[in-house]
Design an enzyme around this catalytic site. Structure first.
Site, PDB file in Angstrom:
ATOM      1  N   TYR A  35      14.188 -32.481  -1.565  1.00  0.00           N
ATOM      2  CA  TYR A  35      14.155 -33.945  -1.541  1.00  0.00           C
ATOM      3  C   TYR A  35      15.365 -34.505  -2.307  1.00  0.00           C
ATOM      4  O   TYR A  35      16.083 -35.377  -1.803  1.00  0.00           O
ATOM      5  CB  TYR A  35      12.839 -34.433  -2.156  1.00  0.00           C
ATOM      6  CG  TYR A  35      12.745 -35.926  -2.297  1.00  0.00           C
ATOM      7  CD1 TYR A  35      12.257 -36.719  -1.268  1.00  0.00           C
ATOM      8  CD2 TYR A  35      13.166 -36.553  -3.473  1.00  0.00           C
ATOM      9  CE1 TYR A  35      12.177 -38.091  -1.390  1.00  0.00           C
ATOM     10  CE2 TYR A  35      13.099 -37.928  -3.610  1.00  0.00           C
ATOM     11  CZ  TYR A  35      12.597 -38.698  -2.565  1.00  0.00           C
ATOM     12  OH  TYR A  35      12.532 -40.068  -2.701  1.00  0.00           O
ATOM     13  N   GLU A 111     -16.133 -51.083  -0.210  1.00  0.00           N
ATOM     14  CA  GLU A 111     -14.815 -50.652  -0.698  1.00  0.00           C
ATOM     15  C   GLU A 111     -14.794 -50.739  -2.215  1.00  0.00           C
ATOM     16  O   GLU A 111     -15.508 -51.567  -2.791  1.00  0.00           O
ATOM     17  CB  GLU A 111     -13.722 -51.596  -0.156  1.00  0.00           C
ATOM     18  CG  GLU A 111     -13.514 -51.471   1.322  1.00  0.00           C
ATOM     19  CD  GLU A 111     -12.546 -52.530   1.857  1.00  0.00           C
ATOM     20  OE1 GLU A 111     -11.887 -53.223   1.060  1.00  0.00           O
ATOM     21  OE2 GLU A 111     -12.472 -52.659   3.081  1.00  0.00           O
ATOM     22  N   LYS A 113     -13.358 -52.030  -5.591  1.00  0.00           N
ATOM     23  CA  LYS A 113     -12.598 -53.224  -5.962  1.00  0.00           C
ATOM     24  C   LYS A 113     -11.543 -52.783  -6.978  1.00  0.00           C
ATOM     25  O   LYS A 113     -11.834 -52.607  -8.163  1.00  0.00           O
ATOM     26  CB  LYS A 113     -13.526 -54.289  -6.544  1.00  0.00           C
ATOM     27  CG  LYS A 113     -12.820 -55.590  -6.772  1.00  0.00           C
ATOM     28  CD  LYS A 113     -13.816 -56.707  -7.065  1.00  0.00           C
ATOM     29  CE  LYS A 113     -13.091 -58.040  -7.144  1.00  0.00           C
ATOM     30  NZ  LYS A 113     -12.081 -58.080  -8.212  1.00  0.00           N
ATOM     31  N   GLU A 168      -3.923 -54.708  -2.465  1.00  0.00           N
ATOM     32  CA  GLU A 168      -3.918 -54.777  -3.917  1.00  0.00           C
ATOM     33  C   GLU A 168      -2.748 -53.950  -4.450  1.00  0.00           C
ATOM     34  O   GLU A 168      -2.526 -52.829  -3.996  1.00  0.00           O
ATOM     35  CB  GLU A 168      -5.239 -54.145  -4.386  1.00  0.00           C
ATOM     36  CG  GLU A 168      -5.682 -54.551  -5.744  1.00  0.00           C
ATOM     37  CD  GLU A 168      -6.384 -55.906  -5.767  1.00  0.00           C
ATOM     38  OE1 GLU A 168      -6.550 -56.555  -4.708  1.00  0.00           O
ATOM     39  OE2 GLU A 168      -6.741 -56.320  -6.875  1.00  0.00           O
ATOM     40  N   LYS A 284     -18.416 -55.892   2.602  1.00  0.00           N
ATOM     41  CA  LYS A 284     -17.919 -56.760   3.677  1.00  0.00           C
ATOM     42  C   LYS A 284     -18.752 -56.568   4.937  1.00  0.00           C
ATOM     43  O   LYS A 284     -19.034 -55.415   5.312  1.00  0.00           O
ATOM     44  CB  LYS A 284     -16.469 -56.401   4.011  1.00  0.00           C
ATOM     45  CG  LYS A 284     -15.519 -56.531   2.843  1.00  0.00           C
ATOM     46  CD  LYS A 284     -14.101 -56.114   3.216  1.00  0.00           C
ATOM     47  CE  LYS A 284     -13.163 -56.332   2.027  1.00  0.00           C
ATOM     48  NZ  LYS A 284     -11.789 -55.908   2.271  1.00  0.00           N
ATOM     49  N   LYS A 308     -19.831 -56.911  -9.178  1.00  0.00           N
ATOM     50  CA  LYS A 308     -19.065 -56.550 -10.382  1.00  0.00           C
ATOM     51  C   LYS A 308     -19.884 -55.593 -11.232  1.00  0.00           C
ATOM     52  O   LYS A 308     -21.094 -55.792 -11.403  1.00  0.00           O
ATOM     53  CB  LYS A 308     -18.759 -57.807 -11.203  1.00  0.00           C
ATOM     54  CG  LYS A 308     -17.763 -58.750 -10.525  1.00  0.00           C
ATOM     55  CD  LYS A 308     -16.381 -58.148 -10.492  1.00  0.00           C
ATOM     56  CE  LYS A 308     -15.304 -59.157 -10.265  1.00  0.00           C
ATOM     57  NZ  LYS A 308     -14.859 -59.879 -11.408  1.00  0.00           N
TER      58      LYS A 308
HETATM   59  O1  NMN Z   1      12.522 -41.861  -7.507  1.00  0.00           O
HETATM   60  P1  NMN Z   1      12.009 -40.998  -6.371  1.00  0.00           P
HETATM   61  O2  NMN Z   1      13.007 -40.843  -5.272  1.00  0.00           O
HETATM   62  O3  NMN Z   1      10.706 -41.454  -5.872  1.00  0.00           O
HETATM   63  O4  NMN Z   1      11.804 -39.534  -6.995  1.00  0.00           O
HETATM   64  C1  NMN Z   1      11.181 -39.329  -8.244  1.00  0.00           C
HETATM   65  C2  NMN Z   1      10.844 -37.838  -8.421  1.00  0.00           C
HETATM   66  O5  NMN Z   1       9.841 -37.476  -7.484  1.00  0.00           O
HETATM   67  C3  NMN Z   1      12.035 -36.891  -8.155  1.00  0.00           C
HETATM   68  O6  NMN Z   1      11.995 -35.852  -9.123  1.00  0.00           O
HETATM   69  C4  NMN Z   1      11.774 -36.325  -6.786  1.00  0.00           C
HETATM   70  O7  NMN Z   1      12.237 -34.985  -6.646  1.00  0.00           O
HETATM   71  C5  NMN Z   1      10.259 -36.365  -6.709  1.00  0.00           C
HETATM   72  N1  NMN Z   1       9.865 -36.547  -5.295  1.00  0.00           N
HETATM   73  C6  NMN Z   1       9.633 -35.435  -4.564  1.00  0.00           C
HETATM   74  C7  NMN Z   1       9.302 -35.539  -3.213  1.00  0.00           C
HETATM   75  C8  NMN Z   1       9.009 -34.287  -2.397  1.00  0.00           C
HETATM   76  O8  NMN Z   1       8.783 -34.394  -1.204  1.00  0.00           O
HETATM   77  N2  NMN Z   1       9.007 -33.120  -2.975  1.00  0.00           N
HETATM   78  C9  NMN Z   1       9.197 -36.795  -2.620  1.00  0.00           C
HETATM   79  C10 NMN Z   1       9.461 -37.940  -3.400  1.00  0.00           C
HETATM   80  C11 NMN Z   1       9.801 -37.789  -4.743  1.00  0.00           C
END
Ligand code: NMN
Length: 325
Positions: A35, A111, A113, A168, A284, A308
């Site tokens: 990633y 759901e 809340k 939310e 709901k 609540k």
């Molecule tokens: O700031 P982002 O891009 O969300 O990433 C934060 C951390 O999360 C990074 O260390 C990244 O490697 C990790 N992450 C991993 C994946 C994955 O598919 N392994 C996906 C999104 C973020």
């Protein structure tokens, strides 16, 4: 589209998919290193070719320029609030009123809340273009840049729909604890609860601050949608999920008040194990024909109610004081 643009598009699509699997499904399909490699490649190309940066690029989650103030947003369909009940007898009264008004059997969707803030998200041709707070129900604030930093909120919908969805925005317990710990170390005032922390984070004029706050979203309603195809709230939830948006997985369709009370009991007990705060259960009416027959009061729909949790009345009052001072 030239080769570079096509490559950028593929990179973004891959990163968005990995991010969805990682943050929403909690089930990463690639190691972080893969990633990160793709993200770094995207950042490198965008740095070299700033004219190719798009607002929906995953690089844009880090937050844009600070704002001077929030613009107002008018909700085409008002975002109504929710009536409360505080015990089983009041919930049975609600059920009685509903059944008397519709004159037939009623199924409910229960759901959780979520203890956060009501938001509205607009997607145009699949692109996230507007995020707003509820405000007074008619007029909210444009917090698009802040919501863009929320990792579980998709910046694009896979099938390019134009839709307004509602739900939310909340701060998971883990993020809340980490935030308060960091604030304590810096001698900064602590947030009283995750809802206040989420509200404070969403109203930051500098989205870079929001980006560090690790907020999340669940969607549970839509502004306009095809009422021919979607005839129940349960179907609406499946539709929102199919759009690629996070929907809380704990919701349940109940065909009797007995099942509704079982749901309430179950989640009153499971409440502490959840990774986010909840302050009650929303009940709901499932059928949209029955919802339409019941209609709304000036303030809230007559077809749904919030049960609540006990002691919540006291907490609400305290929160009201905190917010007003
Ligand atoms: O700031 P982002 O891009 O969300 O990433 C934060 C951390 O999360 C990074 O260390 C990244 O490697 C990790 N992450 C991993 C994946 C994955 O598919 N392994 C996906 C999104 C973020």
């Amino acid at each position: 589209m030239n080769e570079r643009e096509q490559h950028l598009r593929d990179l973004r699509a891959k990163l968005n998919q990995y991010s969805y699997q990682y943050y929403v499904e909690d089930n990463p399909s690639v190691p972080d290193s893969e990633y990160d490699r793709l993200m770094n490649e995207l950042i490198a190309i965008e740095t070299e070719h700033p004219e190719l940066v798009t607002p929906d690029s995953p690089t844009q989650r880090v937050g844009g320029e600070p704002l001077k103030g929030f613009e107002k947003v008018t909700h085409e369909i008002p975002m109504l609030s929710l009536g409360d009940v505080f015990n089983e007898a009041e919930l049975l009264d609600f059920d009685r009123r509903v059944r008397q008004a519709v004159g037939e059997e009623v199924a409910y969707v229960c759901e959780l809340k979520i203890d956060g803030l009501a938001i509205s998200l607009t997607y145009e041709a699949g692109a996230f273009v507007l995020g707003a707070t509820r405000g007074d129900g008619t007029t909210g604030e444009n917090i698009t840049n802040n919501l863009r930093t929320v990792r579980t909120l998709p910046l694009t919908l896979p099938n390019g729909e134009t839709v307004e969805v509602r739900g939310e925005c909340y701060m998971p317990k883990r993020s809340f604890d980490a935030l308060n710990k960091a604030r304590q170390e810096k001698g900064e005032p602590l947030f009283a609860n995750p809802r206040n922390a989420a509200a404070g984070s969403l109203r930051q004029l500098d989205p870079k601050v929001t980006a560090h706050r690790r907020l999340s979203v669940f969607l549970y309603s839509a502004g306009r949608f095809d009422r021919e195809k979607i005839t129940s709230h349960w179907e609406l939830l499946q539709y929102i999920r199919k759009l690629g948006l996070p929907v809380n997985p704990e919701s349940r369709r109940c065909t009797s008040m007995h099942e509704v009370f079982d749901y309430i009991k179950e989640y009153t007990e499971k409440r502490d194990q959840l990774s986010y705060g909840i302050d009650g259960i929303v009940v709901k009416v499932d059928s949209m024909a029955q919802q339409a027959a019941l209609g709304n009061t000036v303030k809230s729909p007559k077809w749904m109610i919030a049960y609540k949790f006990p002691a919540e009345e006291v907490v609400s009052t305290l929160e009201a004081i905190e917010i007003s001072v």
